[in-house]
Scaffold this active site. Sequence first.
Site, PDB file in Angstrom:
ATOM      1  N   GLU A 120      50.678  35.151  39.766  1.00  0.00           N
ATOM      2  CA  GLU A 120      50.521  36.488  39.177  1.00  0.00           C
ATOM      3  C   GLU A 120      51.248  37.562  39.977  1.00  0.00           C
ATOM      4  OE1 GLU A 120      45.993  35.914  37.398  1.00  0.00           O
ATOM      5  OE2 GLU A 120      46.292  37.141  39.190  1.00  0.00           O
TER       6      GLU A 120
ATOM      7  N   ASP B  67      34.937  35.535  37.768  1.00  0.00           N
ATOM      8  CA  ASP B  67      36.147  36.357  37.801  1.00  0.00           C
ATOM      9  C   ASP B  67      37.319  35.742  37.046  1.00  0.00           C
ATOM     10  OD1 ASP B  67      36.600  34.284  39.490  1.00  0.00           O
ATOM     11  OD2 ASP B  67      37.320  35.485  41.170  1.00  0.00           O
TER      12      ASP B  67
END
Lengths: 336, 336
Positions: B55, B226
């Site tokens: 990411e 998460d």
Amino acid sequence: MRLLDISAIKSIIHNIGLTIFYQRLIKQLEEDFSQWHTFYKSPRHAIHYKHGVIELMPCSDDEFYSFKYVNGHPNNTAEGNLCVVAMGMLADVKTGYPLMITEMTFLTAIRTAAVAALGAKFLARKDCTKLAIIGCGAQSEFQAIAMQSVLPISQVNIFDIDTDAMNKFSNNLSENFKQITCCTSAIEAISDADIIITVTAANKNATLFSEENVARGTHIHAMGGDGPGKTELGTSLLKNSKLIVEYSPQSLVEGEIQQLDESYIHAELWEIINGLKTGRENNHEVTIFDSVGFAIEDYSILKVIYEISEELDCGTKVDLIPDIDNPKDLYGLLKQ
Amino acid sequence: MRLLDISAIKSIIHNIGLTIFYQRLIKQLEEDFSQWHTFYKSPRHAIHYKHGVIELMPCSDDEFYSFKYVNGHPNNTAEGNLCVVAMGMLADVKTGYPLMITEMTFLTAIRTAAVAALGAKFLARKDCTKLAIIGCGAQSEFQAIAMQSVLPISQVNIFDIDTDAMNKFSNNLSENFKQITCCTSAIEAISDADIIITVTAANKNATLFSEENVARGTHIHAMGGDGPGKTELGTSLLKNSKLIVEYSPQSLVEGEIQQLDESYIHAELWEIINGLKTGRENNHEVTIFDSVGFAIEDYSILKVIYEISEELDCGTKVDLIPDIDNPKDLYGLLKQ
């Protein structure tokens, strides 16, 4: 993990020679474009400010992940800074661990020119000897040498509204070409050219020359039209040429083709490389590579420069990743 | 341009002390969250592979641009590597020039814990002394110390299915807390806790404990839930607590709240910080900060660590940007 700073990149290029480096890079680009569908492609991430833009350009296949950080701040020159600087990273997809951080201001100039040469390899006549370059900014010399690495270019006509920029070009490349001619207009520069490169900086819809100024059989590498509202060629020339892009969705926003629509695109470059569409078919047609830059190109040069840095053991080793015995004990490592 | 490697970050933390560093960082986080609308916010850019994810998380206001590179490769531990490593950059928005590259594996652990402490500052009772932590992985010690920097925590109950992980936690923090108790279940650990931190690693929909196990007045920092399909709390507990998130659109995908819908979100943290919505209102309600991590948090720690590195002159100066007299003569600089 390896860090390649400005001096490491200069040392690699001096060591190998720019022409040999181009040949290796063009081969890698051709290979990567031929594997077009194996890449994870996505639009660049951009944040636009009043006075500039900052972008992240990620790209990946199943072996390497790359990204480039690059800005565009047209007013930087007034402060003695570059308008565009870049840095990049290559990571191992298997582990997600970064492998290399590198300067990319030089590498972007080099890869952009290598893409031009790759396009010319498929779209220009094999017997091209005369190159015209409109715009003698930071990119111009890189373009000329890259073209010479794939075609027998001996003469270069150049034009820029800034005479100092033309003199800079002539001085820098006086040993690389038999003849370099500074011209007084774009039309004069292109009058007997086999290949034209348009690489001007003005952020507007310009028409550097018209369809009737372009000789039959010419290949045009149109790279200065690379953002919304920034173009260099008129629509009549575009309509009557064979127009090739890197990636249609992006080029329709940023390229010369933003003035027309998708129906005027003959092919994406990878389709020509893979023989799915025709490149140049005869010595009469005018071809245009409407190049805006694409993240795969950064991937290719990052991969090449990483391989070379491993071969030559260049750059600096840096510790940006914790080397840890017990992955659950990050705090223990900090305490040490 | 400054490069902060692992040893530079360790040296900064040793120099300042983790508790003082937390206080400075929490102040910066509070300031940045309070300026929520001045940030250019965008979803993270992620490429998902069969075995992991890579990411880029960019964030910017009109002063600094930051991004973090971070991976998630659950199988890395088997090869002796960390599952998550990170590096980050800070740049000057005015010029687009990079200012600093830094390791961010440590910094991410630290900022994640600082966000927990910031949440607790607004959502926990002021007299909290007993902390329970479920999950003793890499993040756990950072969380405990951060909480102690804002609240009078003296006792910590811990639980992990891995006894070695609990022993590691106890050994690492034996001097920081009056009492650390290794428990035999999550329910035992939370039985008399004022604050609970859930920070387990299992990538599944889990229920670590139920609503009836949680004492009135408890604050829960739920950070292990998460990612899509990764949660730690049941819906009954969520429905009957005051639930706070960082940024609803992201939390509805990644947080505990993915099990319900937006109507169960009481507020985003910045709204509480700015007094637009209420935080804790009495000593009886149960509050939950359903934290998943957000790019502003990386921005805050990058800004703090940059300021400190300037103050203390830490790290290494690296040349990743060409220093050039004539911006049009990049080729000349390469030739030198």
